[in-house]
Each structure stands twice: as structure tokens, then as C-alpha cells.
Design an enzyme around this catalytic site. Structure first.
Site, PDB file in Angstrom:
ATOM      1  N   GLY A   9      -7.340 -32.874 -15.982  1.00  0.00           N
ATOM      2  CA  GLY A   9      -6.653 -34.118 -16.309  1.00  0.00           C
ATOM      3  C   GLY A   9      -6.514 -34.418 -17.793  1.00  0.00           C
TER       4      GLY A   9
ATOM      5  N   GLU B 262     -12.621 -24.133 -12.620  1.00  0.00           N
ATOM      6  CA  GLU B 262     -12.031 -25.336 -13.218  1.00  0.00           C
ATOM      7  C   GLU B 262     -12.959 -25.865 -14.310  1.00  0.00           C
ATOM      8  OE1 GLU B 262      -9.133 -27.557 -10.428  1.00  0.00           O
ATOM      9  OE2 GLU B 262     -11.136 -28.237  -9.941  1.00  0.00           O
TER      10      GLU B 262
ATOM     11  N   GLY C 296      -3.850 -30.293  -9.775  1.00  0.00           N
ATOM     12  CA  GLY C 296      -4.060 -31.714  -9.497  1.00  0.00           C
ATOM     13  C   GLY C 296      -2.799 -32.505  -9.747  1.00  0.00           C
ATOM     14  N   GLY C 297      -2.774 -33.216 -10.863  1.00  0.00           N
ATOM     15  CA  GLY C 297      -1.669 -34.127 -11.192  1.00  0.00           C
ATOM     16  C   GLY C 297      -0.280 -33.579 -10.922  1.00  0.00           C
TER      17      GLY C 297
ATOM     18  N   ASN D  21      -4.125 -30.208  -5.023  1.00  0.00           N
ATOM     19  CA  ASN D  21      -5.207 -31.163  -4.758  1.00  0.00           C
ATOM     20  C   ASN D  21      -4.682 -32.557  -5.103  1.00  0.00           C
ATOM     21  OD1 ASN D  21      -7.475 -32.717  -4.627  1.00  0.00           O
ATOM     22  ND2 ASN D  21      -8.619 -31.664  -6.237  1.00  0.00           N
ATOM     23  N   TRP D  22      -4.407 -33.317  -4.056  1.00  0.00           N
ATOM     24  CA  TRP D  22      -3.831 -34.658  -4.265  1.00  0.00           C
ATOM     25  C   TRP D  22      -4.870 -35.702  -4.673  1.00  0.00           C
ATOM     26  CZ3 TRP D  22       0.600 -36.242  -0.345  1.00  0.00           C
ATOM     27  CH2 TRP D  22       1.762 -35.540  -0.704  1.00  0.00           C
ATOM     28  N   LYS D  23      -6.164 -35.300  -4.597  1.00  0.00           N
ATOM     29  CA  LYS D  23      -7.249 -36.236  -4.933  1.00  0.00           C
ATOM     30  C   LYS D  23      -7.054 -37.548  -4.147  1.00  0.00           C
ATOM     31  CE  LYS D  23      -7.886 -33.789  -9.195  1.00  0.00           C
ATOM     32  NZ  LYS D  23      -8.386 -33.766 -10.560  1.00  0.00           N
TER      33      LYS D  23
ATOM     34  N   GLU E 296     -15.506 -33.396  -9.698  1.00  0.00           N
ATOM     35  CA  GLU E 296     -15.486 -34.848  -9.524  1.00  0.00           C
ATOM     36  C   GLU E 296     -16.546 -35.281  -8.504  1.00  0.00           C
ATOM     37  OE1 GLU E 296     -11.270 -35.274  -8.852  1.00  0.00           O
ATOM     38  OE2 GLU E 296     -10.915 -34.846 -10.964  1.00  0.00           O
TER      39      GLU E 296
HETATM   40  P1  13P Z   1      -5.335 -31.541 -13.015  1.00  0.00           P
HETATM   41  O1  13P Z   1      -4.363 -30.453 -12.643  1.00  0.00           O
HETATM   42  O2  13P Z   1      -4.783 -32.924 -12.834  1.00  0.00           O
HETATM   43  O3  13P Z   1      -5.950 -31.300 -14.360  1.00  0.00           O
HETATM   44  O4  13P Z   1      -6.543 -31.463 -11.952  1.00  0.00           O
HETATM   45  C1  13P Z   1      -7.156 -30.260 -11.721  1.00  0.00           C
HETATM   46  C2  13P Z   1      -8.054 -30.386 -10.561  1.00  0.00           C
HETATM   47  O5  13P Z   1      -9.074 -31.039 -10.622  1.00  0.00           O
HETATM   48  C3  13P Z   1      -7.654 -29.715  -9.322  1.00  0.00           C
HETATM   49  O6  13P Z   1      -8.701 -29.637  -8.418  1.00  0.00           O
END
Ligand code: 13P
Length: 246
Positions: free
Chosen positions: A174, A168, A228-229, A11-13, A101
């Protein structure tokens, strides 16, 4: 983890531009040289990159997904929005729905339910995110929250074959914090218990990285990770995959 396909969803957000697509080359190379293992890689970039990314990944087994969509299946006067058929038409095979989010900025269980129905109608697979906040965890409401999110989010959806659950915990996203082994084992088993015999695939998401993945992969009934990150670095992402599938 068993003999089933293991999912690695990136997930690149709200990160990435056309230049970021160059980072895919290493992952493409990795997937071509590791064909025999049973795993799936799915990249969920911002909508602006779905088309160019799909083109770049055309001759590979890596698939593309979106990070959200509007709840209306039809076209309509919704400024700034895109619906499930629009993301499908540019190459998305998956869509992440119910991400915390988006829940935090007002997405309700009912709205998520409509989005899931629209995505199913468009032939997309759904990565349906659920998870408790820190406050809810502290007041021991995790199961109650997950039960509500699952029941309302999947209300009147009989065929759940297109659904993948992503657990999650909001407090883990994060932050670098991950649930304790026993707690995560219990939560995954609780999620599983909310479904009939044939339960959907269950992913874990929240601070997954190349240092903690070997611990996380030992949790029973986890079918993969929503990352994510760490997914923005092809090196870290490959390391996570390698450490899980080996
Ligand atoms: P992180 O891996 O950055 O904690 O993010 C998780 C996330 O929200 C994936 O959808």
C-alpha cells in the site's frame, strides 16, 4: 517468467459489497477472449462475497479464495470466526494465510501453521504470505525473518504441493514502494533455496500496479502476483495481466 502458469491473485481486503461484483464482468470477458495463454486468476473477496462471487464465476476459469480462516478444523464456540471447511463449502478453492495485516494484529507463526494444516485438511490451496518489516529490512534481517516464517509456518507439513508462497515485504504494501530489482532477485532465490528441489510457486505482492509490473515480471522464478489496491479496478487488473502475459 517461463512457460508455467502465471498467477494473478486479487486480494480485495475489507473492500466490496454485492454491487462490486459487477466489476467482474470485464475480467470474465477478458479471460474468455484470452483462453490460450497460461495464467490463473483468483479473487479473494471478503467472506461475505465468497458465495455470490463463486456463483457469478461459475462458468469461467476464474477461481475464488478467502483471505483468512480460523485455525480449528472442527466447528466450535468462536464468535465471529469461520473455519477452512466453511469457506470451502461456499466456493473457496484457496485461502490467503499469514498476511502481514493479520500478523500485525497478533497472528503468530504457530497459529499460521495450525491454519495451514486445517486448510490442507479441507482441500484448499494456500497462499502463504511472508515478508519483513521496514525495521527488519533496515537491520538486514530479511533472510533471517523469512527463514523463520517459512520454517515455523510450514512446520511438520510434508506435502507442500498445496502451498503457494507470497513474498510481500510489509513496507511495500500500500505504499507504492517496491524492492530494487537486485534485492528482489536475491530474496526470491533465497526463498527458493529454503526448499528441496521441487519448491512451491512464489508470488510477489506489494504495490503491484500496471506501471511497475513489466519490471517485476522480469525477476527470475516469480510465478505471479498478489495484488491489493490495483485489483479493485477491473481495468487496472486486466492491464496488469495483459502486460505480464504478453
Ligand atoms: P497493495 O497491492 O495494495 O500494496 O497490497 C498488497 C497486499 O497486501 C496483497 O495481499
Amino acid at each position: 517468467m517461463t512457460n508455467k502458469y502465471i498467477y494473478f491473485v486479487a486480494n480485495w481486503k475489507m473492500f466490496g459489497n454485492l454491487r462490486s461484483l459487477n466489476s467482474l464482468d470485464k475480467v470474465i470477458k477478458f479471460s474468455k477472449t484470452n483462453k490460450k495463454k497460461k495464467y490463473k486468476i483468483i479473487y479473494c473477496p471478503p467472506n461475505t462475497l465468497i458465495r455470490p462471487m463463486s456463483k457469478r464465476l461459475k462458468k469461467t476459469t476464474i477461481q475464488v479464495g478467502a483471505q483468512n480462516c480460523h485455525h480449528t478444523y472442527e466447528f466450535g464456540a468462536y464468535t465471529g470466526q469461520v473455519n477452512s471447511s466453511m469457506i470451502k463449502s461456499v466456493g473457496a478453492k484457496y485461502v490467503i494465510l499469514g498476511h502481514s495485516e493479520n500478523r500485525q494484529i497478533g497472528e503468530t507463526d504457530n497459529l499460521i501453521n495450525l491454519k495451514i494444516k486445517s486448510a490442507i485438511k479441507s482441500g484448499l490451496k494456500i497462499i502463504f504470505c511472508i515478508g519483513e518489516t521496514l525495521k527488519e529490512k533496515r537491520s538486514k534481517k530479511t533472510n533471517q525473518i523469512l527463514k523463520r516464517q517459512i520454517e515455523k509456518g510450514l512446520k511438520s507439513i510434508k506435502n507442500k504441493s498445496k502451498i503457494i508462497i507470497a513474498y510481500e515485504p510489509v513496507w511495500s504494501i500500500g505504499t507504492g514502494a517496491i524492492p530494487k530489482e537486485a534485492a528482489l532477485t536475491q530474496t526470491i532465490s533465497f526463498i527458493k533455496s529454503r526448499f528441496a528441489k521441487k519448491y512451491p510457486k512464489i508470488l510477489y505482492g506489494g504495490s503491484v500496479n500496471n506501471k511497475n509490473v513489466e519490471k517485476l515480471k522480469k525477476i527470475p522464478n516469480i510465478d505471479g502476483f498478489l495484488i491489493g489496491g490495483a485489483s479493485q479496478s477491473s481495468k487496472k487488473f486486466i492491464d496488469i495481466i495483459q502486460k505480464t502475459i504478453i
